[in-house]
Write an enzyme that holds these catalytic residues in place. Structure first.
Site: not given
Length: 558
Positions: A306, A317, A331
């Site tokens: 999460s 990224d 999740k």
């Protein structure tokens, strides 16, 4: 077990079921008001069906051959509704929701101890930093045997909370047995607001590498991390290892604030996509970054979920950090809270989230096995010849800001995989709750051998050696009549054949929990760092993390 009751069992995606028909109707009213005419029409259709359900319940109550508990029937009906949704849409009773809010709020009113019940006795594991018990001198191993003159022996955890907790500023009198001290100790503790630490370890791995172990994302996480970073910089930190292993998430807002500390402004951190306008958003960094050029490794494992995946996914990224360890849990569902008049709440999934490169981190949750990997210590990796999970060739590929390839397909796939340290099973069982045998022995050892323990923790960590005699004494301790029964109840074998292969791990855990008995729980965990393969290997990877910063800067300059 901490005094602030752990609700890990509540929030680890299990289905809860205390909801009434009236609560469902309240939810429909809220939804209709928030989302417009279409939802209002749907609410009307659902209301008609609920009237049929109400009629069925009334008929059963009046005519069924046996007496029935109608509330239980409604509970079962609710369970059926939620079980047809995803594993993260949960209902929390008023009590469960209050405990959840306390964890995420990051503080509570009480005496400020973490504790465990050993043989029915309330035993202090740690007096929490800055809390009233620490200020008065309570220490690990203290046994609270009376509260306000009433025996506390044999109390349940709920009874402990009922008697020990209370509003800040109120007082409670306790009687304490301390190992190595003959007389009973009397304390009058003034309850106070105790901050729940989101961080369990802040340490220097060497002269230049700082380390932060972050356990959860509560309302105070970002502030606590900033304080830790500043402390480490004073101690000479030039590179950072941020450990998110086992961090199951928490508040998305704190994940955003934490990520914002390491990225320049105007960069997407996460996107959420759902059926309604309110569920669709793009969260971006501000210009408040405080550590934009600090080389860092983020350490993750299969228990990182999460909010942890939001942080690690965004930093990966944007080529801001090297992600190391194991593929994370996977999740990526966003829950909205719907509160009811009785204090209960429904957490309903309203969106999925995506990393800046467009990766959906959520993995498939069909079947009971979805939750199982969180609790398994030996999840296989792609390097295992028996591995049947997705290979890199099977995963969808995405591109980072600097043009590196990253993988989707469930969870954050690390840039560099490192297998976890393997601990011999019997040692791990004796280390963890409910047994905590190393801690119990450590308390006794520290009381009886204070002169042999260095006064300074750093000296202890560097030079203290657990001898063969100490390991043998510990084995005699666990084989004693006092300890044997709980071991046998937990199916822990005590034969030489079972214990001899675990001796190296036994020595490590003994040193850890002797430290915990003397200086508190965080020092015990800090001892274990030196024997943690994943942590120690990150030190050699930090030059690659520094190269990422250069790669990212060149990409942005184009």
């Amino acid at each position: 077990m901490a005094e602030n009751r752990s609700i890990e069992a509540l929030h680890n995606m299990r289905k809860l079921s205390r909801i009434s028909l009236a609560a469902v109707l309240v939810l429909l009213t809220i939804s209709a008001a928030a989302y417009g005419p279409h939802i209002a029409t749907a609410a009307g259709q659902i209301y008609s069906r609920l009237q049929v359900l109400e009629d069925i319940m009334e008929i059963i109550d009046r005519h069924y051959v046996d007496d029935v508990d109608v509330n239980e029937l409604f509970d079962n009906a609710t369970r059926g509704v939620l079980e047809n949704l995803d594993p993260h849409s949960n209902y929390f009773s008023a009590e469960e929701y209050a405990a959840l809010q306390e964890q995420y709020r990051g503080d509570y009113a009480g005496i400020g101890v973490s504790f465990e019940m050993f043989d029915g006795v309330l035993t202090v594991l740690d007096a929490l930093e800055g809390g009233p018990s620490q200020a008065l001198g309570l220490r690990p191993g203290d046994k609270i045997v009376e509260v306000e003159g009433q025996s506390a022996i044999g109390w349940t955890v709920d009874e402990v909370y009922d008697h020990v907790r209370g509003p800040a500023g109120t007082r409670v009198n306790v009687t304490v047995i301390r190992p190595g001290v003959e007389e009973l100790l009397q304390y009058t503790i003034t309850r106070g607001n105790v901050e729940i630490a989101a961080i369990s370890i802040v340490a220097m791995l060497n002269e230049e590498v700082g380390y932060i172990r972050l356990n959860t994302f509560s309302q105070k996480t970002a502030d606590q991390v900033e304080k830790a970073l500043q402390d480490l910089q004073v101690r000479g930190m030039k590179r950072l290892v941020l450990d998110l292993r086992g961090n199951g998430g928490g508040l998305m807002s704190q994940a955003l604030q934490l990520t914002d500390k390491f990225l320049d402004g105007g960069k997407v951190i996460v996107e959420t996509r759902g059926r309604t306008a309110v569920a669709n958003a793009s969260e971006q960094t501000t210009d408040r970054d405080t550590h934009p050029e600090l080389p860092m490794v983020v350490l993750v494992n299969r228990g990182s979920a999460s909010a942890s995946e939001i942080v690690s996914g965004a930093l990966q990224d944007w080529d801001r950090a090297l992600i190391v360890g194991e593929t994370t849990f996977g999740k990526a569902l966003v829950q909205n809270q719907f509160r009811f008049r009785d204090g209960s709440a429904l957490f309903l999934t309203i969106a999925r989230y995506y990393t800046p490169s467009g990766r959906l981190i959520q993995r498939e949750y069909v079947g009971d096995e979805y939750l199982e990997p969180v609790a398994v210590d030996d999840r296989r990796s792609e390097d295992d010849p028996d591995w049947t999970g997705p290979q890199d060739d099977d995963r969808p590929m995405y591109t980072t800001g600097a043009g590196r390839t990253v993988y989707g397909g469930g969870g954050i796939h690390p840039d560099i995989e490192i297998e976890p340290t393997r601990v011999y099973g019997i040692a791990a069982l004796m280390y963890r709750a409910p047994l905590r045998l190393f801690f119990r022995y450590g308390v006794q050892y520290a009381a009886a051998n204070a002169a042999e323990i260095p006064a300074n923790f750093d000296d202890f960590n560097d030079h203290f050696v657990v001898t063969d005699e100490m390991a043998e004494d510990f084995i005699d301790f666990v084989r004693s009549d006092e300890i044997r029964e709980p071991l046998e109840e937990n199916n822990v074998p005590l034969t030489d054949e079972a214990l001899d292969p675990a001796l190296d791990d036994i020595r490590i855990y003994l040193k850890s929990d002797i430290a915990a008995a003397v200086w508190g729980g965080d020092t015990g965990r800090e001892v274990l760092l030196r024997y943690d393969d994943q942590v120690m290997k990150t030190i050699d990877l930090l030059p690659q993390a520094a190269n990422l910063l250069t790669l990212s800067a060149r990409a942005e300059a184009r």
